[in-house]
Design a protein around this motif. Sequence first.
Motif, PDB file in Angstrom:
ATOM      1  N   ILE A 130       0.858  -1.185   0.000  1.00  0.00           N
ATOM      2  CA  ILE A 130       0.000   0.000   0.000  1.00  0.00           C
ATOM      3  C   ILE A 130       0.894   1.234   0.000  1.00  0.00           C
ATOM      4  N   SER A 131       0.723   2.036  -0.987  1.00  0.00           N
ATOM      5  CA  SER A 131       1.542   3.236  -1.133  1.00  0.00           C
ATOM      6  C   SER A 131       0.924   4.401  -0.381  1.00  0.00           C
ATOM      7  N   GLY A 132       1.720   5.446  -0.207  1.00  0.00           N
ATOM      8  CA  GLY A 132       1.194   6.662   0.388  1.00  0.00           C
ATOM      9  C   GLY A 132       0.080   7.268  -0.442  1.00  0.00           C
ATOM     10  N   ARG A 133       0.183   7.156  -1.756  1.00  0.00           N
ATOM     11  CA  ARG A 133      -0.874   7.667  -2.636  1.00  0.00           C
ATOM     12  C   ARG A 133      -2.178   6.903  -2.406  1.00  0.00           C
ATOM     13  N   ASP A 134      -2.085   5.574  -2.281  1.00  0.00           N
ATOM     14  CA  ASP A 134      -3.280   4.765  -1.985  1.00  0.00           C
ATOM     15  C   ASP A 134      -3.926   5.235  -0.683  1.00  0.00           C
ATOM     16  N   PHE A 135      -3.094   5.434   0.336  1.00  0.00           N
ATOM     17  CA  PHE A 135      -3.600   5.846   1.646  1.00  0.00           C
ATOM     18  C   PHE A 135      -4.285   7.204   1.552  1.00  0.00           C
ATOM     19  N   LEU A 136      -3.686   8.126   0.823  1.00  0.00           N
ATOM     20  CA  LEU A 136      -4.232   9.466   0.705  1.00  0.00           C
ATOM     21  C   LEU A 136      -5.574   9.468  -0.022  1.00  0.00           C
ATOM     22  N   ILE A 137      -5.663   8.713  -1.112  1.00  0.00           N
ATOM     23  CA  ILE A 137      -6.933   8.642  -1.848  1.00  0.00           C
ATOM     24  C   ILE A 137      -8.017   8.028  -0.967  1.00  0.00           C
ATOM     25  N   ALA A 138      -7.678   6.967  -0.227  1.00  0.00           N
ATOM     26  CA  ALA A 138      -8.662   6.328   0.651  1.00  0.00           C
ATOM     27  C   ALA A 138      -9.129   7.283   1.741  1.00  0.00           C
ATOM     28  N   ALA A 139      -8.204   8.079   2.289  1.00  0.00           N
ATOM     29  CA  ALA A 139      -8.602   9.063   3.296  1.00  0.00           C
ATOM     30  C   ALA A 139      -9.580  10.070   2.710  1.00  0.00           C
ATOM     31  N   ILE A 140      -9.323  10.528   1.497  1.00  0.00           N
ATOM     32  CA  ILE A 140     -10.226  11.490   0.859  1.00  0.00           C
ATOM     33  C   ILE A 140     -11.595  10.865   0.610  1.00  0.00           C
ATOM     34  N   VAL A 141     -11.636   9.598   0.231  1.00  0.00           N
ATOM     35  CA  VAL A 141     -12.915   8.901   0.099  1.00  0.00           C
ATOM     36  C   VAL A 141     -13.707   8.996   1.402  1.00  0.00           C
ATOM     37  N   GLY A 142     -13.049   8.751   2.524  1.00  0.00           N
ATOM     38  CA  GLY A 142     -13.732   8.861   3.809  1.00  0.00           C
ATOM     39  C   GLY A 142     -14.137  10.285   4.132  1.00  0.00           C
ATOM     40  N   PHE A 143     -13.235  11.243   3.885  1.00  0.00           N
ATOM     41  CA  PHE A 143     -13.540  12.651   4.150  1.00  0.00           C
ATOM     42  C   PHE A 143     -14.751  13.116   3.345  1.00  0.00           C
ATOM     43  N   GLU A 144     -14.920  12.566   2.139  1.00  0.00           N
ATOM     44  CA  GLU A 144     -16.032  12.965   1.282  1.00  0.00           C
ATOM     45  C   GLU A 144     -17.339  12.260   1.648  1.00  0.00           C
ATOM     46  N   THR A 145     -17.253  11.020   2.078  1.00  0.00           N
ATOM     47  CA  THR A 145     -18.458  10.222   2.309  1.00  0.00           C
ATOM     48  C   THR A 145     -19.207  10.634   3.573  1.00  0.00           C
ATOM     49  N   GLY A 146     -18.490  10.869   4.680  1.00  0.00           N
ATOM     50  CA  GLY A 146     -19.155  11.176   5.947  1.00  0.00           C
ATOM     51  C   GLY A 146     -20.064  12.389   5.880  1.00  0.00           C
ATOM     52  N   PRO A 147     -19.576  13.537   5.424  1.00  0.00           N
ATOM     53  CA  PRO A 147     -20.446  14.715   5.358  1.00  0.00           C
ATOM     54  C   PRO A 147     -21.636  14.547   4.421  1.00  0.00           C
ATOM     55  N   ARG A 148     -21.483  13.767   3.362  1.00  0.00           N
ATOM     56  CA  ARG A 148     -22.609  13.560   2.447  1.00  0.00           C
ATOM     57  C   ARG A 148     -23.696  12.713   3.097  1.00  0.00           C
ATOM     58  N   ALA A 149     -23.292  11.691   3.839  1.00  0.00           N
ATOM     59  CA  ALA A 149     -24.282  10.913   4.588  1.00  0.00           C
ATOM     60  C   ALA A 149     -24.991  11.799   5.599  1.00  0.00           C
ATOM     61  N   GLY A 150     -24.236  12.699   6.235  1.00  0.00           N
ATOM     62  CA  GLY A 150     -24.834  13.614   7.203  1.00  0.00           C
ATOM     63  C   GLY A 150     -25.762  14.626   6.558  1.00  0.00           C
ATOM     64  N   ALA A 151     -25.365  15.174   5.411  1.00  0.00           N
ATOM     65  CA  ALA A 151     -26.203  16.160   4.721  1.00  0.00           C
ATOM     66  C   ALA A 151     -27.543  15.555   4.318  1.00  0.00           C
ATOM     67  N   ALA A 152     -27.546  14.270   3.992  1.00  0.00           N
ATOM     68  CA  ALA A 152     -28.795  13.606   3.614  1.00  0.00           C
ATOM     69  C   ALA A 152     -29.790  13.565   4.767  1.00  0.00           C
TER      70      ALA A 152
END
Length: 494
Positions: free
Chosen positions: A148-170
């Motif tokens: 697992i590269s640092g790039r993989d980790f960073l993209i996965a973190a952004i996926v989480g950062f994006e998903t939580g607020p959208r679930a909350g906004a709903a």
Amino acid sequence: MPASEPIEEEPVTATLCDWVTSLQATDIPPHVLQRAKHLILDGLACGLVGAHVPWSEKCLDAIDSYEPAGYCSVLDSSKQYGPLAAAILNGAYIQAVELDDYHSAAPLHSASVILPALFAAAEVHSQDSQRQPPPDSPQPPPPHRPRISGRDFLIAAIVGFETGPRAGAAMYGADLLSRGWHSGPIFGCPAAAAAAAKLLGLSCEATESAIGIACTQAGGLMAAQYEGMIKRVQHAFAARNGLFGALLARNGYLGITKVFERPYGGFLAMFSQGNGRQPAYQLDRVTAGLSQVWETMHIRVKLHACVGGCHGQVEAIEQLQRAYPARFARERLGQVRRICVALSEPVFAHDGWAPTVRPLTATGGQMNAAYIGAAQLVYGQVLLEQFEAAALDDDLVWELIRKTECVHSEEFDRPDHLCGARVAVEFADGERVEQTVAMPRGFDPPITDEEIQAKWQKLVQTRGDSHRMQRLEELVLSLEQLEDISDLLALIRG
């Protein structure tokens, strides 16, 4: 509604999962990648400090008494546990001192949910790559898994950062908080699942199962804020739940499909019950603006060690102290007759309660507007020292608490104003002064990356080992260049 096949809705869960699995670094603007690295750095700083407060040490002692040793890292510790236990501890540490990030529109603390799930998922992946069958086993060795590269980790973190607020906004963002749910442990479940699924390379279908498994575990009571220690762990529940979902789904275990859109027993339908809104939830908000509007940029970084909803109040008092230094000198605070603090509806419901027990616990103090305001008046800051035993039982602080009234004001219920406040102070001689902060620092403009680095350096200097901390900072801020994050994981352990 009978427990029959639900009415078909837009397939937003599948749409979200398709976005999760297909997202690449080239799809993400450079400024979002840069911000995400700084959010990771901020979360690490909070966890490294939070690991050593008394309630974190007690949590570690309790888990260590029954949990067997494993291979997953714990922040600033030589201890290692299985992935679920490690996620609980790391999440509890990041949330331990109320200095971690928050999303003001859809309230959750992202780093305490996302980072623990990703740390453990990365080490599960690494462990699988190393595992070999016994020499006499008929089973073939496991297939080679790339590092697992640092790039993989960073993209996965952004996926989480994006998903939580959208679930909350709903679910109308802060509405859950107003109704007594701890919103972050709820919104955070699909966020952690999506992030861990992305890191582990799950298919779209398996990611949907992971999110469904995470969502069926969601919960968290906001009554945890008054006393005790469990509030510190509740975001960690979401990290564990999302990780658990991803680990089960990775082995073909089927979870709930269409978990966002199901009208009977679905995630949004159930947590929206009783909110009195029409419609009860906004299904389209789950996927609205994917890859166009980046919620990562709307995650706020804290400069005060208290609930984010009271940052506007703290800063209004700071401005009054600067404008009227003689009036607000500590030796003259006895002349204060009355303090009125106007807050948004969610913050008033969450933090506007009147303390009845002295002293408050550290948790209670960090969640109480009257205490937070009194601490700012007496000490001129709201940092970790203001939640130590002496401050929590300070006579002058309690004199001011008893003179404080918190009220709801609709002017702060507008979008992006939920953490604003108006503070009015009346004195014994009849003079009255007032200050309004519509949006505390960090909204517009946001806290800069340089300020986040300065916060990192201030916090981690308390941990010693400056060489290790400097190396950690360098690795996080150059994540895209790391071929393997194992060095980063070794450094978080110390």
